[in-house]
Scaffold this active site. Structure first.
Site, PDB file in Angstrom:
ATOM      1  N   ASP A  31      -4.800 -21.048 -31.012  1.00  0.00           N
ATOM      2  CA  ASP A  31      -5.854 -20.591 -30.100  1.00  0.00           C
ATOM      3  C   ASP A  31      -5.196 -19.666 -29.081  1.00  0.00           C
ATOM      4  O   ASP A  31      -4.033 -19.868 -28.730  1.00  0.00           O
ATOM      5  CB  ASP A  31      -6.454 -21.827 -29.391  1.00  0.00           C
ATOM      6  CG  ASP A  31      -7.864 -21.575 -28.891  1.00  0.00           C
ATOM      7  OD1 ASP A  31      -8.021 -20.665 -28.070  1.00  0.00           O
ATOM      8  OD2 ASP A  31      -8.786 -22.285 -29.332  1.00  0.00           O
ATOM      9  N   LYS A 208     -26.131 -22.462 -44.297  1.00  0.00           N
ATOM     10  CA  LYS A 208     -25.912 -23.101 -42.993  1.00  0.00           C
ATOM     11  C   LYS A 208     -27.133 -22.949 -42.080  1.00  0.00           C
ATOM     12  O   LYS A 208     -27.618 -23.925 -41.485  1.00  0.00           O
ATOM     13  CB  LYS A 208     -24.664 -22.482 -42.354  1.00  0.00           C
ATOM     14  CG  LYS A 208     -24.409 -22.885 -40.931  1.00  0.00           C
ATOM     15  CD  LYS A 208     -24.128 -24.366 -40.843  1.00  0.00           C
ATOM     16  CE  LYS A 208     -24.256 -24.847 -39.423  1.00  0.00           C
ATOM     17  NZ  LYS A 208     -23.123 -25.503 -38.916  1.00  0.00           N
ATOM     18  N   CYS A 264     -25.857 -26.150 -31.389  1.00  0.00           N
ATOM     19  CA  CYS A 264     -26.147 -25.606 -32.724  1.00  0.00           C
ATOM     20  C   CYS A 264     -27.624 -25.295 -32.950  1.00  0.00           C
ATOM     21  O   CYS A 264     -27.991 -24.142 -33.147  1.00  0.00           O
ATOM     22  CB  CYS A 264     -25.659 -26.580 -33.788  1.00  0.00           C
ATOM     23  SG  CYS A 264     -23.917 -26.976 -33.582  1.00  0.00           S
ATOM     24  N   LYS A 325     -26.998 -35.827 -27.003  1.00  0.00           N
ATOM     25  CA  LYS A 325     -27.122 -36.948 -27.937  1.00  0.00           C
ATOM     26  C   LYS A 325     -26.004 -37.933 -27.601  1.00  0.00           C
ATOM     27  O   LYS A 325     -25.065 -37.565 -26.880  1.00  0.00           O
ATOM     28  CB  LYS A 325     -27.024 -36.463 -29.385  1.00  0.00           C
ATOM     29  CG  LYS A 325     -25.689 -35.794 -29.705  1.00  0.00           C
ATOM     30  CD  LYS A 325     -25.683 -35.207 -31.073  1.00  0.00           C
ATOM     31  CE  LYS A 325     -25.050 -36.144 -32.053  1.00  0.00           C
ATOM     32  NZ  LYS A 325     -24.881 -35.568 -33.377  1.00  0.00           N
TER      33      LYS A 325
HETATM   34  C1  UGA Z   1     -26.157 -30.269 -36.036  1.00  0.00           C
HETATM   35  C2  UGA Z   1     -26.326 -30.615 -37.528  1.00  0.00           C
HETATM   36  O1  UGA Z   1     -26.902 -31.917 -37.657  1.00  0.00           O
HETATM   37  C3  UGA Z   1     -24.985 -30.551 -38.243  1.00  0.00           C
HETATM   38  O2  UGA Z   1     -25.169 -30.771 -39.636  1.00  0.00           O
HETATM   39  C4  UGA Z   1     -24.384 -29.145 -38.032  1.00  0.00           C
HETATM   40  O3  UGA Z   1     -23.109 -29.039 -38.637  1.00  0.00           O
HETATM   41  C5  UGA Z   1     -24.230 -28.905 -36.546  1.00  0.00           C
HETATM   42  O4  UGA Z   1     -25.526 -28.988 -35.923  1.00  0.00           O
HETATM   43  C6  UGA Z   1     -23.637 -27.535 -36.356  1.00  0.00           C
HETATM   44  O5  UGA Z   1     -24.285 -26.539 -36.710  1.00  0.00           O
HETATM   45  O6  UGA Z   1     -22.463 -27.429 -35.970  1.00  0.00           O
HETATM   46  P1  UGA Z   1     -25.393 -31.626 -33.848  1.00  0.00           P
HETATM   47  O7  UGA Z   1     -25.950 -30.470 -33.081  1.00  0.00           O
HETATM   48  O8  UGA Z   1     -24.046 -32.121 -33.513  1.00  0.00           O
HETATM   49  O9  UGA Z   1     -25.368 -31.277 -35.430  1.00  0.00           O
HETATM   50  O10 UGA Z   1     -26.369 -32.866 -33.626  1.00  0.00           O
HETATM   51  P2  UGA Z   1     -27.610 -33.530 -34.368  1.00  0.00           P
HETATM   52  O11 UGA Z   1     -27.281 -34.952 -34.636  1.00  0.00           O
HETATM   53  O12 UGA Z   1     -28.063 -32.727 -35.503  1.00  0.00           O
HETATM   54  O13 UGA Z   1     -28.711 -33.504 -33.208  1.00  0.00           O
HETATM   55  C7  UGA Z   1     -29.202 -32.294 -32.667  1.00  0.00           C
HETATM   56  C8  UGA Z   1     -30.294 -32.559 -31.661  1.00  0.00           C
HETATM   57  O14 UGA Z   1     -31.481 -33.026 -32.312  1.00  0.00           O
HETATM   58  C9  UGA Z   1     -29.975 -33.627 -30.615  1.00  0.00           C
HETATM   59  O15 UGA Z   1     -30.426 -33.193 -29.355  1.00  0.00           O
HETATM   60  C10 UGA Z   1     -30.736 -34.856 -31.080  1.00  0.00           C
HETATM   61  O16 UGA Z   1     -31.079 -35.721 -30.041  1.00  0.00           O
HETATM   62  C11 UGA Z   1     -31.953 -34.207 -31.691  1.00  0.00           C
HETATM   63  N1  UGA Z   1     -32.614 -35.068 -32.714  1.00  0.00           N
HETATM   64  C12 UGA Z   1     -31.978 -35.360 -33.886  1.00  0.00           C
HETATM   65  C13 UGA Z   1     -33.895 -35.558 -32.482  1.00  0.00           C
HETATM   66  O17 UGA Z   1     -34.498 -35.302 -31.412  1.00  0.00           O
HETATM   67  N2  UGA Z   1     -34.501 -36.317 -33.446  1.00  0.00           N
HETATM   68  C14 UGA Z   1     -33.889 -36.612 -34.613  1.00  0.00           C
HETATM   69  O18 UGA Z   1     -34.509 -37.309 -35.453  1.00  0.00           O
HETATM   70  C15 UGA Z   1     -32.600 -36.124 -34.844  1.00  0.00           C
END
Ligand code: UGA
Length: 440
Positions: A31, A208, A264, A325
């Protein structure tokens, strides 16, 4: 075993770099951020991610993983170079790929023999072509390389597990030779029969965005259904459960809440919409999901206002959970941000507690008072709001909470508390997509 370099030591670079070293390869994570590399060399991680510290320590000890601020030398030492730098949102919603372009130039200048160059960062479709052109322009004559797009599907908070047990691996490669190299990189997973999809480069880039946007769509959809459930007196959890049993729908990502956040979904949905507009193919469903998500975040503020009979000014509010989260200290685009911004603007006093994200949030909202437990944060407050579904909030003792608060009012934006218990304890409450409660 391969010699591999990861450029960029954010979530993606660190988790994937450490994960690949665990497969037995020799990995350098590099980095341009020297203080970050120095901290990593001392065993200090810049992010909170369950299991990552142990994974890094194990592989550093085994001599397979190291950190270096010398990007050029790290490129020259590698057979496979991964690009894992940030692609933040740029002007008008499109992803800013200036860091990717700068790295491509450095790779070109240091290409001293055949290498596979692989992008892991989420980049707009067509970036692969651009990276190839840049490397081509700066590389010495007669030296070859192949380009691969290998998107990551890691979730923050579960990234280590997602890396070691992925649903699939996508390898966008035009050359068979590069695909073979990548198959070797992921050999343990390949042997485990993890589905490995060999696609073209732009197809991999598209996969993606298509995945993230689809999951975001699901969330906005269930949030809209939840809002309608509130109006018609239905229970969204039963609706989601029944929907999820249908194998065509699946139960995942059907949990209603205050809207999606993080680094993301918000960024990638906007970037996909931008790409569609640019191509004259409007992605209307994703546009709507973004709009619904923005409104959902604001709807939570309105719910709190209603619980407090329309007045926020002068009120003391406990915000329980700040990260977007659980199991992360990341507060980027967290629904808690919107809540705190409106509360402070309208003259409420915010007392916050998050098991991991107090420090990160204090950089955005220094005026908020941060506490080390929910009990302290809730003391003397007019209302409490659960913004993140950390496990410790699920098991809160409601009697203790009530005794601590000035008035027993709670907004549960993640539906983690039992409505029956809230009613029994005498709380006035609201949640998402279920019945409201009033004082007994
Ligand atoms: C997300 C994707 O799930 C990953 O597969 C991807 O690799 C990643 O983005 C990325 O592009 O790097 P992430 O952002 O870490 O992962 O978290 P998630 O678990 O997907 O949650 C995203 C948001 O959606 C959170 O705010 C969570 O609270 C919300 N969420 C998730 C809900 O409100 N309801 C749900 O049922 C699921």
């Amino acid at each position: 075993m391969k010699r591999i370099t990861f450029i960029g030591t954010g979530y993606v670079g660190l988790v994937s770099g450490a994960g690949i070293s665990d497969f037995g390869h020799h990995v350098i994570c590099t980095d341009i951020d020297k203080p970050k590399i120095e901290a990593l060399q001392k065993g200090q991680l810049p992010i909170y991610e369950p299991g990552l510290k142990a994974l890094v320590a194990r592989n550093v000890k085994a001599g397979r993983l190291s950190f270096s601020a010398d990007v050029e030398a790290s490129i020259r030492k590698a057979e496979v170079v991964f690009i894992a730098v940030g692609t933040p949102q740029g002007d008008g919603g499109a992803a800013d790929i200036s860091a990717v372009k700068a790295v491509a130039k450095t790779i070109g200048e240091n290409l001293d023999g055949y290498k596979v160059v692989c992008t892991k960062s989420t980049v707009p479709i067509g970036t692969g072509r651009l990276v190839c052109d840049i490397i081509e322009k700066y590389k010495p004559e007669g030296v070859d390389f192949d380009y691969v797009s290998n998107p990551e599907f890691l979730r923050e908070g579960a990234a280590v597990m997602d890396f070691t047990r992925p649903d699939r691996i996508v390898i966008g490669a035009d050359s068979e030779r590069a695909f073979e190299v990548m198959r070797d990189v992921y050999r343990p997973l390949y042997i485990n029969e993890t589905p490995m999809l060999h696609t073209g480069i732009s197809t991999a880039e598209m996969i993606k965005y298509a995945c993230n946007a689809f999951l975001a769509l699901k969330i906005s959809y269930i949030n809209e259904i939840a809002n309608l459930c509130e109006s018609v007196g239905a229970d969204v959890h039963m609706v989601a459960k029944a929907m999820g049993i249908d194998g065509r729908i699946s139960p995942k990502f059907l949990h209603p809440g205050p809207g999606f956040g993080g680094s993301c979904f918000p960024k990638d949905t906007r970037a996909l919409v931008k790409m569609g507009d640019r191509e004259g193919i409007p992605i209307r469903t994703v546009k709507a999901a973004i709009e619904t998500n923005n409104e959902q975040k604001h709807r939570m503020v309105l719910k709190l206002k209603t619980l407090l009979d329309g007045e926020l000014k002068g009120k003391q509010i406990a915000i329980l959970g700040l990260s977007f989260k659980p199991l992360t200290d990341d507060v980027r685009e967290s629904p808690a941000n919107e809540m705190i911004a409106v509360l402070t603007k309208e003259g409420a006093r915010v007392r916050a507690y998050d098991p991991a994200a107090n420090a990160t949030m204090s950089k955005i909202f220094p005026q908020v008072e941060y506490y080390d437990s929910w009990e302290e944060a809730a003391s003397g407050t007019d209302a409490a709001v659960i913004m993140t579904e950390w496990n410790e909030f699920r098991s809160m003792d409601l009697q203790t909470l009530k005794e601590r608060m000035k008035t027993p009012v709670i907004l549960d934006t993640r539906n983690v508390l039992s409505m029956e218990e809230l009613r029994e304890a005498g709380f006035r409450f609201d949640n998402v997509g279920r019945k409201k409660g009033t004082y007994n």
